[in-house]
Design an enzyme around this catalytic site. Structure first.
Site, mmCIF file in Angstrom:
data_model
loop_
_atom_site.group_PDB
_atom_site.id
_atom_site.type_symbol
_atom_site.label_atom_id
_atom_site.label_comp_id
_atom_site.label_asym_id
_atom_site.label_seq_id
_atom_site.Cartn_x
_atom_site.Cartn_y
_atom_site.Cartn_z
ATOM 1 N N SER A 165 0.817 -1.164 0.017
ATOM 2 C CA SER A 165 0.030 -0.028 0.014
ATOM 3 C C SER A 165 0.919 1.433 0.153
ATOM 4 C CB SER A 165 -0.654 0.041 1.209
ATOM 5 O OG SER A 165 -1.341 1.121 1.514
ATOM 6 N N TYR A 225 -2.825 -1.576 10.108
ATOM 7 C CA TYR A 225 -2.490 -1.631 8.662
ATOM 8 C C TYR A 225 -1.061 -0.950 8.263
ATOM 9 C CZ TYR A 225 -3.764 -1.167 3.807
ATOM 10 O OH TYR A 225 -4.094 -1.044 2.375
#
Length: 267
Positions: A154, A167
């Site tokens: 990401s 995350y």
């Protein structure tokens, strides 16, 4: 067969919808057969619904429209033994494996003092351990003949993105894992790369993030803004990067952090 990945067999996790479905269809368009894995069940720590078995079947149908073969497996990537067994069965059916895309991922939202131990465990187990489990399931089929591992990280795997600490930490972990594997597996001609999307409309979009930014931490909004004039990327934008990394066009590309982030990591 024709296409940029003609004849390749590729494992994809989180394949029932969103980016996983997009990867599967894009690879099928270019000649690949695919193994489609998804949990197809809810996870209590998440505030958004996950895909269903019907979603997974629809991904397979979309692949088969391109006259490519799709093998579906309902498996939780956190279960290494079940994932390994499912991949072994599917590889036997397809006659081999040439690559894997560790795409399954989850997201929780909260400030540092509101994030629970259960959220940490769920996110790290799916995003980081699940990525390792995917690599470990694929590698016995790749080390003797070479291949490509593509691990979806990401933009939060390259910058200190706040309000979803588990995350961000897990996606940074995917980078470290992938760099280490790239070194360890180079002698076996197995390439390992990461892809780093900006926000993508996939269904993994907790509503609480928007309210948290608007009501409690508007000062953090600039960290989430893309440099290019686009609010979000489309799944196919990420799939095009995956296609390149699975294809022989990238035969000498390993250890790459491939950003498809609309410039969000420049900020």
């Amino acid at each position: 067969m024709t296409g940029r990945v003609a004849g390749k067999r590729v494992l994809i996790t989180g394949a029932a919808r969103g980016m996983g479905r997009s990867h599967a269809v894009r690879l099928a368009e270019e000649g690949a057969d695919v193994i489609l894995v998804d949990i197809c069940a809810p996870i209590p720590e998440l505030e958004y619904p996950l895909a269903s078995e019907e979603d997974l079947a629809e991904t397979a149908r979309l692949v088969e429209k391109h006259e490519r073969h799709a093998v579906t497996k309902v498996v939780d990537v956190r279960d290494a033994a079940a994932l390994g067994a499912a991949v072994d069965e599917a590889v036997a059916e397809l006659g081999g494996l040439d690559g894997a895309v560790a795409n399954a991922g989850v997201l929780t939202v909260g400030t540092w003092d509101e994030t629970t131990a259960e959220q940490w465990r769920t996110v790290v187990d799916v995003n980081l351990i699940g990525t390792w489990n995917t690599c470990a399931a694929a590698l016995p089929h790749l080390v003797d003949r070479g291949g490509s591992l593509v691990n979806i990280s990401s933009s939060a795997g390259l910058k200190g993105t706040p309000l979803h600490l588990p995350y961000t930490a897990s996606k940074h972990g995917v980078v470290g894992l992938s760099r280490a594997l790239a070194n360890e597996l180079a002698a076996q001609n197995v390439r390992v790369n990461t892809v780093h999307p900006t926000g993508v409309e996939t269904g993994m979009r907790p509503a609480s993030l928007q309210s948290l930014l608007a009501e409690e931490r508007p000062d953090l909004v600039p960290i989430f803004l893309n440099a290019l004039p686009a609010l979000m990327a489309e799944p196919v934008d990420i799939s095009n990067a995956v296609l390149f990394l699975i294809s022989d066009e990238s035969r000498y590309v390993t250890g790459l952090e491939f950003k498809v982030d609309a410039g969000v990591t420049l900020r």
